[in-house]
Design an enzyme around this catalytic site. Structure first.
Site, PDB file in Angstrom:
ATOM      1  N   ASP A   1       0.927  -1.116  -0.148  1.00 11.54           N
ATOM      2  CA  ASP A   1       0.005   0.092  -0.064  1.00 11.54           C
ATOM      3  C   ASP A   1       0.819   1.322   0.216  1.00 11.54           C
ATOM      4  O   ASP A   1       1.900   1.390   0.538  1.00 11.54           O
ATOM      5  CB  ASP A   1      -0.892  -0.130   1.280  1.00 11.54           C
ATOM      6  CG  ASP A   1      -1.807   1.111   1.423  1.00 11.54           C
ATOM      7  OD1 ASP A   1      -2.644   1.310   0.423  1.00 11.54           O
ATOM      8  OD2 ASP A   1      -1.766   1.877   2.434  1.00 11.54           O
TER       9      ASP A   1
ATOM     10  N   ASP B   1     -11.213   1.934  -0.562  1.00  9.93           N
ATOM     11  CA  ASP B   1     -11.326   3.468  -0.346  1.00  9.93           C
ATOM     12  C   ASP B   1     -12.281   3.993  -1.365  1.00  9.93           C
ATOM     13  O   ASP B   1     -12.547   5.238  -1.196  1.00  9.93           O
ATOM     14  CB  ASP B   1      -9.839   3.866  -0.730  1.00  9.93           C
ATOM     15  CG  ASP B   1      -8.942   3.700   0.679  1.00  9.93           C
ATOM     16  OD1 ASP B   1      -9.624   3.526   1.734  1.00  9.93           O
ATOM     17  OD2 ASP B   1      -7.916   3.891   0.452  1.00  9.93           O
TER      18      ASP B   1
ATOM     19  N   GLU C   1       0.717  -0.539  -5.149  1.00  5.86           N
ATOM     20  CA  GLU C   1      -0.539   0.680  -5.278  1.00  5.86           C
ATOM     21  C   GLU C   1       0.430   2.092  -5.441  1.00  5.86           C
ATOM     22  O   GLU C   1       0.885   2.406  -4.439  1.00  5.86           O
ATOM     23  CB  GLU C   1      -1.460   0.620  -3.951  1.00  5.86           C
ATOM     24  CG  GLU C   1      -2.391   1.503  -4.091  1.00  5.86           C
ATOM     25  CD  GLU C   1      -2.228   3.042  -3.312  1.00  5.86           C
ATOM     26  OE1 GLU C   1      -3.255   3.507  -3.143  1.00  5.86           O
ATOM     27  OE2 GLU C   1      -1.023   3.185  -2.753  1.00  5.86           O
TER      28      GLU C   1
END
Length: 483
Positions: A282, A383, A329
């Site tokens: 992430d 998200d 990501e």
């Protein structure tokens, strides 16, 4: 060459449960069966580490980089093991916590367990400090560790030895719960792997300040002499926020980490590669450059960019683990510097279909016809809004979406059109949140960034996954060569 495939994003907490939160029990195995029947090859989960806020807390703000979230332990599996007797299907997390305490008391009365002893030995690197930290966290009534007595805060040897003796039972309980979590997790992973399902895990770049790792490794974070954060993480002002986002996590002292051979980070990644078949990193942009804000600031507006470890870290990492097992990501704004790092180490970057309908069509990396084979394509993420919620509430030019998919459809059917569009893409891997497969609206959204209430609560209900849905998903997967 990575094989063309697809999978489903669903966190463990979102499984149906009688105890207020999904777990690693029977419903997880039923979901794995659905994944297999639908022709999917991956099950993506969010971080399994314990949230700083215990119930419905963000898995991206954890009190440990290594421990498991013990609320994911299945009471039913503990009963099958003989550690629990009758189970009241009460539907509360507090009842589950009572069951875990009961299981520990029964475990203490049982003969020595060589498997438990081996687990404690194999995981000593992180388990000793975590168990002590967790026990002290309760002992000091959840005060931030930076506000604990100075001798504890500074890890003075005699003081810690005294606390270990005083809190011995609480420490042993934490070790037992970690043992049960990892035992149940690896059993589920084995079940999935036997059915040709790979587990795609997620590792946040930052930790919560109130974590075992920051307390036990203060030198690798930018802290003051009093062990309080000197600088914290965030992102700068942009078109979404005039003041930026102030995340508040302590930032890494990469110079110290480099001098130590990045040992803590490498152990963390190796640990995650044992838990998962593939790991998503992430906020990968943080390894290139990170936004640092003085801890006393109220907003992120007056922070500054600093360089991350970049190639130096990954050159050392690739000598120890296969980098092909990571996806990254890289949705941040840093452009070429991130692209160069992704290209050099052949990481698979993530792309999101919802982001593909704005900006410059020729250069938008999320536009389906701009994708590369070595990418992971999502209809949405944890998200973002659901596909249906996005189309209903966020798309201003709906005709542009109709033009792209080639026909006009209702909001009730849009999720299947977007799934079809993602499946047809050149990306080697497509991941679809379960909410999109079920065609759910914004009420099923997992998280709204920059908000603190109402997140991480969504669970699907038994009966929502029908045979018709399973067959339709399997058919699309077959048509586009992802079986």
């Amino acid at each position: 060459m990575r094989k063309r495939a697809s999978g489903i994003l669903l966190h463990i907490t979102s499984l149906p449960s009688e105890y207020g939160i999904g777990d690693l029990g029977p419903q997880a195995y039923r979901f794995a069966d659905f994944i297999a029947k639908a022709g999917q090859s991956y099950w993506q989960v969010l971080p399994l580490t314990p949230p700083a806020t215990e119930i419905n807390g963000s898995p991206y703000s954890s009190i440990s980089a290594f421990a498991g979230n013990t609320l994911l332990i299945s009471p039913q599996l503990l009963k099958d093991e003989g550690l629990l007797t009758d189970l009241d299907k009460s539907g509360t997390v507090s009842y589950k916590i009572k069951l875990l305490n009961t299981a520990y008391k029964r475990f203490k009365k049982m003969p020595d367990n060589p498997a438990y002893d081996k687990f404690c030995t194999d995981n000593k690197f992180w388990l000793e400090d975590f168990a002590l930290f967790a026990a002290m966290r309760e002992h000091f009534k959840r005060r931030l560790w930076g506000n604990w007595p100075a001798a504890v805060r500074n890890r003075e040897k005699n003081t810690l030895e005294s606390l270990r003796a005083r809190l011995a039972d609480a420490i042993d309980k934490e070790k037992f719960l970690q043992y049960q979590f990892f035992r149940q997790w690896f059993a589920l992973k084995h079940y999935c792997n036997e059915r040709k399902i790979q587990i795609l895990g997620d590792i946040p770049i930052y930790l919560d300040y109130d974590s075992a790792d920051v307390w036990s490794n203060p030198q690798i974070f930018k802290l003051t002499a009093a062990k309080k954060p000197q600088f914290v993480s965030g992102v700068p002002p942009d078109r979404f926020s005039k003041t930026g986002q102030l995340w508040g996590n302590p930032v890494y002292n990469w110079q110290v980490l480099k001098a130590k051979g990045y040992n803590w980070w490498i152990e963390r990644l190796k640990h995650n590669l044992a838990l998962f078949d593939v790991v998503r990193i992430d906020h990968f942009t943080g390894f290139v450059s990170y936004w640092q804000v003085p801890a006393h600031h109220k907003t992120s507006a007056k922070g500054k960019w600093l360089k991350g470890p970049r190639e130096d870290f990954f050159e050392k990492l690739q000598k120890l683990v296969p980098l092909s097992n990571f996806i990254v990501e890289d949705l941040g704004p840093l452009g070429s510097a991130v692209d160069e790092l992704v290209e050099k180490f052949r990481f698979a970057p993530t792309r999101v279909l919802q982001f593909g309908f704005g900006g410059n069509q020729a250069t938008n990396p999320h536009r389906p016809y701009n994708l590369a084979k070595n990418s992971v394509f999502y209809t949405g993420t944890h998200d973002s809004n659901t596909a249906k919620g996005w189309f209903e509430k966020e798309v201003k030019d709906k005709q542009a979406v109709f033009d792209y998919i080639g026909r006009k459809v209702s909001a009730e059917q849009m999720h299947w059109e977007l799934i079809r569009l993602a499946m047809s893409a050149v990306s080697y891997l497509v991941i679809i949140p379960l909410q999109d497969i079920l065609g759910l609206g914004r009420e099923a959204r997992m998280n709204v960034p920059a908000t603190t209430k109402g997140n991480w609560k969504w669970r699907f209900e038994r009966g929502q996954i029908t045979g018709q849905i399973t067959k339709k998903l399997a058919k699309l997967t077959h048509i586009f060569g992802r079986i």
